[in-house]
Design a protein around this motif. Structure first.
Motif, PDB file in Angstrom:
ATOM      1  N   GLY A 157      -7.116   9.384 -19.255  1.00 23.00           N
ATOM      2  CA  GLY A 157      -6.715  10.751 -18.905  1.00 23.00           C
ATOM      3  C   GLY A 157      -5.371  11.153 -19.459  1.00 23.00           C
ATOM      4  O   GLY A 157      -4.635  11.921 -18.826  1.00 23.00           O
ATOM      5  N   ILE A 158      -5.039  10.705 -20.657  1.00 20.17           N
ATOM      6  CA  ILE A 158      -3.735  11.021 -21.249  1.00 20.17           C
ATOM      7  C   ILE A 158      -3.521  12.530 -21.376  1.00 20.17           C
ATOM      8  O   ILE A 158      -2.389  13.000 -21.265  1.00 20.17           O
ATOM      9  CB  ILE A 158      -3.531  10.299 -22.604  1.00 20.17           C
ATOM     10  N   ALA A 159      -4.588  13.283 -21.544  1.00 23.72           N
ATOM     11  CA  ALA A 159      -4.464  14.735 -21.698  1.00 23.72           C
ATOM     12  C   ALA A 159      -3.918  15.397 -20.435  1.00 23.72           C
ATOM     13  O   ALA A 159      -3.321  16.468 -20.505  1.00 23.72           O
ATOM     14  CB  ALA A 159      -5.816  15.347 -22.069  1.00 23.72           C
ATOM     15  N   ARG A 160      -4.111  14.750 -19.279  1.00 26.53           N
ATOM     16  CA  ARG A 160      -3.674  15.326 -18.002  1.00 26.53           C
ATOM     17  C   ARG A 160      -2.610  14.489 -17.298  1.00 26.53           C
ATOM     18  O   ARG A 160      -2.236  14.773 -16.166  1.00 26.53           O
ATOM     19  CB  ARG A 160      -4.887  15.484 -17.073  1.00 26.53           C
ATOM     20  N   ALA A 161      -2.121  13.447 -17.963  1.00 30.78           N
ATOM     21  CA  ALA A 161      -1.143  12.547 -17.340  1.00 30.78           C
ATOM     22  C   ALA A 161       0.241  13.174 -17.299  1.00 30.78           C
ATOM     23  O   ALA A 161       0.580  14.031 -18.108  1.00 30.78           O
ATOM     24  CB  ALA A 161      -1.077  11.230 -18.115  1.00 30.78           C
ATOM     25  N   ARG A 162       1.025  12.735 -16.329  1.00 28.02           N
ATOM     26  CA  ARG A 162       2.417  13.171 -16.216  1.00 28.02           C
ATOM     27  C   ARG A 162       3.328  12.313 -17.079  1.00 28.02           C
ATOM     28  O   ARG A 162       4.312  12.783 -17.626  1.00 28.02           O
ATOM     29  CB  ARG A 162       2.845  13.073 -14.755  1.00 28.02           C
ATOM     30  N   ALA A 163       3.004  11.019 -17.173  1.00 23.02           N
ATOM     31  CA  ALA A 163       3.843  10.097 -17.949  1.00 23.02           C
ATOM     32  C   ALA A 163       3.020   8.884 -18.332  1.00 23.02           C
ATOM     33  O   ALA A 163       1.953   8.625 -17.763  1.00 23.02           O
ATOM     34  CB  ALA A 163       5.056   9.671 -17.123  1.00 23.02           C
ATOM     35  N   LEU A 164       3.534   8.139 -19.290  1.00 22.53           N
ATOM     36  CA  LEU A 164       2.939   6.876 -19.719  1.00 22.53           C
ATOM     37  C   LEU A 164       4.054   5.847 -19.779  1.00 22.53           C
ATOM     38  O   LEU A 164       5.146   6.139 -20.272  1.00 22.53           O
ATOM     39  CB  LEU A 164       2.275   7.034 -21.086  1.00 22.53           C
ATOM     40  N   LEU A 166       2.368   1.801 -29.369  1.00 20.13           N
ATOM     41  CA  LEU A 166       1.818   2.567 -28.246  1.00 20.13           C
ATOM     42  C   LEU A 166       2.535   3.904 -28.083  1.00 20.13           C
ATOM     43  O   LEU A 166       1.894   4.936 -27.877  1.00 20.13           O
ATOM     44  CB  LEU A 166       1.903   1.756 -26.952  1.00 20.13           C
ATOM     45  N   VAL A 167       3.858   3.897 -28.190  1.00 20.05           N
ATOM     46  CA  VAL A 167       4.630   5.138 -28.093  1.00 20.05           C
ATOM     47  C   VAL A 167       4.175   6.109 -29.184  1.00 20.05           C
ATOM     48  O   VAL A 167       3.923   7.293 -28.918  1.00 20.05           O
ATOM     49  CB  VAL A 167       6.143   4.864 -28.186  1.00 20.05           C
ATOM     50  N   LEU A 168       4.058   5.619 -30.411  1.00 22.83           N
ATOM     51  CA  LEU A 168       3.620   6.470 -31.522  1.00 22.83           C
ATOM     52  C   LEU A 168       2.213   7.023 -31.279  1.00 22.83           C
ATOM     53  O   LEU A 168       1.952   8.213 -31.498  1.00 22.83           O
ATOM     54  CB  LEU A 168       3.666   5.687 -32.841  1.00 22.83           C
ATOM     55  N   GLU A 169       1.305   6.170 -30.824  1.00 21.82           N
ATOM     56  CA  GLU A 169      -0.078   6.587 -30.577  1.00 21.82           C
ATOM     57  C   GLU A 169      -0.143   7.636 -29.461  1.00 21.82           C
ATOM     58  O   GLU A 169      -0.823   8.657 -29.589  1.00 21.82           O
ATOM     59  CB  GLU A 169      -0.937   5.371 -30.208  1.00 21.82           C
ATOM     60  N   ILE A 219       7.748   6.252 -21.446  1.00 27.96           N
ATOM     61  CA  ILE A 219       8.793   5.317 -21.030  1.00 27.96           C
ATOM     62  C   ILE A 219       8.354   3.939 -21.503  1.00 27.96           C
ATOM     63  O   ILE A 219       7.177   3.593 -21.392  1.00 27.96           O
ATOM     64  CB  ILE A 219       8.935   5.335 -19.489  1.00 27.96           C
ATOM     65  N   SER A 220       9.301   3.161 -22.014  1.00 26.08           N
ATOM     66  CA  SER A 220       8.913   1.862 -22.540  1.00 26.08           C
ATOM     67  C   SER A 220       9.896   0.769 -22.167  1.00 26.08           C
ATOM     68  O   SER A 220      11.101   1.006 -22.036  1.00 26.08           O
ATOM     69  CB  SER A 220       8.802   1.923 -24.071  1.00 26.08           C
ATOM     70  N   ALA A 221       9.351  -0.416 -22.044  1.00 26.77           N
ATOM     71  CA  ALA A 221      10.174  -1.611 -21.903  1.00 26.77           C
ATOM     72  C   ALA A 221      10.560  -2.083 -23.300  1.00 26.77           C
ATOM     73  O   ALA A 221       9.850  -1.810 -24.274  1.00 26.77           O
ATOM     74  CB  ALA A 221       9.387  -2.707 -21.187  1.00 26.77           C
ATOM     75  N   ALA A 222      11.690  -2.761 -23.385  1.00 32.20           N
ATOM     76  CA  ALA A 222      12.145  -3.342 -24.644  1.00 32.20           C
ATOM     77  C   ALA A 222      12.856  -4.649 -24.331  1.00 32.20           C
ATOM     78  O   ALA A 222      13.461  -4.791 -23.276  1.00 32.20           O
ATOM     79  CB  ALA A 222      13.104  -2.393 -25.362  1.00 32.20           C
ATOM     80  N   HIS A 235      12.555   7.413 -22.354  1.00 33.38           N
ATOM     81  CA  HIS A 235      13.392   6.424 -21.674  1.00 33.38           C
ATOM     82  C   HIS A 235      12.990   5.044 -22.168  1.00 33.38           C
ATOM     83  O   HIS A 235      11.790   4.756 -22.277  1.00 33.38           O
ATOM     84  CB  HIS A 235      13.197   6.473 -20.155  1.00 33.38           C
ATOM     85  N   VAL A 236      13.974   4.208 -22.448  1.00 32.01           N
ATOM     86  CA  VAL A 236      13.721   2.832 -22.863  1.00 32.01           C
ATOM     87  C   VAL A 236      14.587   1.925 -22.007  1.00 32.01           C
ATOM     88  O   VAL A 236      15.798   2.121 -21.914  1.00 32.01           O
ATOM     89  CB  VAL A 236      14.043   2.618 -24.364  1.00 32.01           C
ATOM     90  N   ILE A 237      13.948   0.969 -21.379  1.00 30.68           N
ATOM     91  CA  ILE A 237      14.654   0.081 -20.462  1.00 30.68           C
ATOM     92  C   ILE A 237      14.351  -1.357 -20.842  1.00 30.68           C
ATOM     93  O   ILE A 237      13.187  -1.707 -21.087  1.00 30.68           O
ATOM     94  CB  ILE A 237      14.221   0.364 -19.006  1.00 30.68           C
ATOM     95  N   SER A 238      15.399  -2.169 -20.856  1.00 30.03           N
ATOM     96  CA  SER A 238      15.223  -3.584 -21.124  1.00 30.03           C
ATOM     97  C   SER A 238      15.365  -4.364 -19.828  1.00 30.03           C
ATOM     98  O   SER A 238      16.474  -4.539 -19.330  1.00 30.03           O
ATOM     99  CB  SER A 238      16.249  -4.070 -22.140  1.00 30.03           C
ATOM    100  N   PRO A 239      14.251  -4.826 -19.269  1.00 32.24           N
ATOM    101  CA  PRO A 239      14.333  -5.607 -18.029  1.00 32.24           C
ATOM    102  C   PRO A 239      15.230  -6.838 -18.171  1.00 32.24           C
ATOM    103  O   PRO A 239      15.934  -7.194 -17.228  1.00 32.24           O
ATOM    104  CB  PRO A 239      12.884  -6.011 -17.767  1.00 32.24           C
TER     105      PRO A 239
END
Length: 173
Positions: free
Chosen positions: A100-107, A120-123, A134-137, A153-157
């Motif tokens: 449901g990416i067409a109706r999602a608020r965020a990924l 994944l971000v590019l796709e 938002i992505s982990a790095a 947003h990019v967050i490194s755990p």
């Protein structure tokens, strides 16, 4: 007579097994249909160690979540727990559309491999340019590349966790 009893037992067992399988498959399919019909939800790609914690927090906070997971056993466990899930590869457009990416608020990209997160971000942004991604790095260089790819947003755990651990020593002494 013993052969007849044996056949009745085997047939009865097969019928029970089939019924049980249909019940499980029914829940599985319902969770996939729920994922496809979701709206205003957060798509979490990857249900590894980080993805598990992310999903737990989002659900705790009352967020609607759809998980995309390529490992079928993990996806089935999620479906059994009542979490909408798409069993597929989040790096493929088809899986993201089923989520449901067409109706999602965020990924949220939670893969442990930074290259997979960049892809994944590019796709995701190719499918939907206005989506909050938002992505982990794992490294500063990966953070830079994910931002270049368009992650909001990019967050490194690892970096955040390391800083918190170090602060604990500083604040505790």
């Amino acid at each position: 007579a013993p052969v007849g009893l044996f056949l009745v037992f085997v047939i009865g067992f097969r019928i029970m097994e089939q019924t049980f399988r249909e019940l499980i498959e029914g829940r599985w399919r319902r969770m996939e249909r729920l994922a496809e019909a979701s709206e205003g939800h957060v798509i979490v790609c990857g249900y590894g160690r980080l993805g598990t914690v992310v999903v737990e927090h989002l659900l705790e906070w009352g967020e609607r979540v759809v998980v995309v997971e390529r490992d079928e056993a993990k996806a089935r466990r999620l479906a059994d727990a009542g979490v909408p899930v798409v069993n597929g590869d989040a790096l493929e457009e088809r899986a993201l559309r089923r989520a449901g990416i067409a109706r999602a608020r965020a990924l949220i990209a939670t893969f442990s491999d930074d290259t997979d997160n960049v892809y994944l971000v590019l796709e995701a942004l190719e499918i939907r340019k206005d989506l909050t991604v938002i992505s982990a790095a794992s490294t500063l260089e990966a953070q830079r590349r994910l931002r270049l790819a368009g992650a909001r947003h990019v967050i490194s755990p690892i970096l955040v966790g390391g800083e918190m651990l170090a602060r604990s020593v500083r604040e505790g002494t």
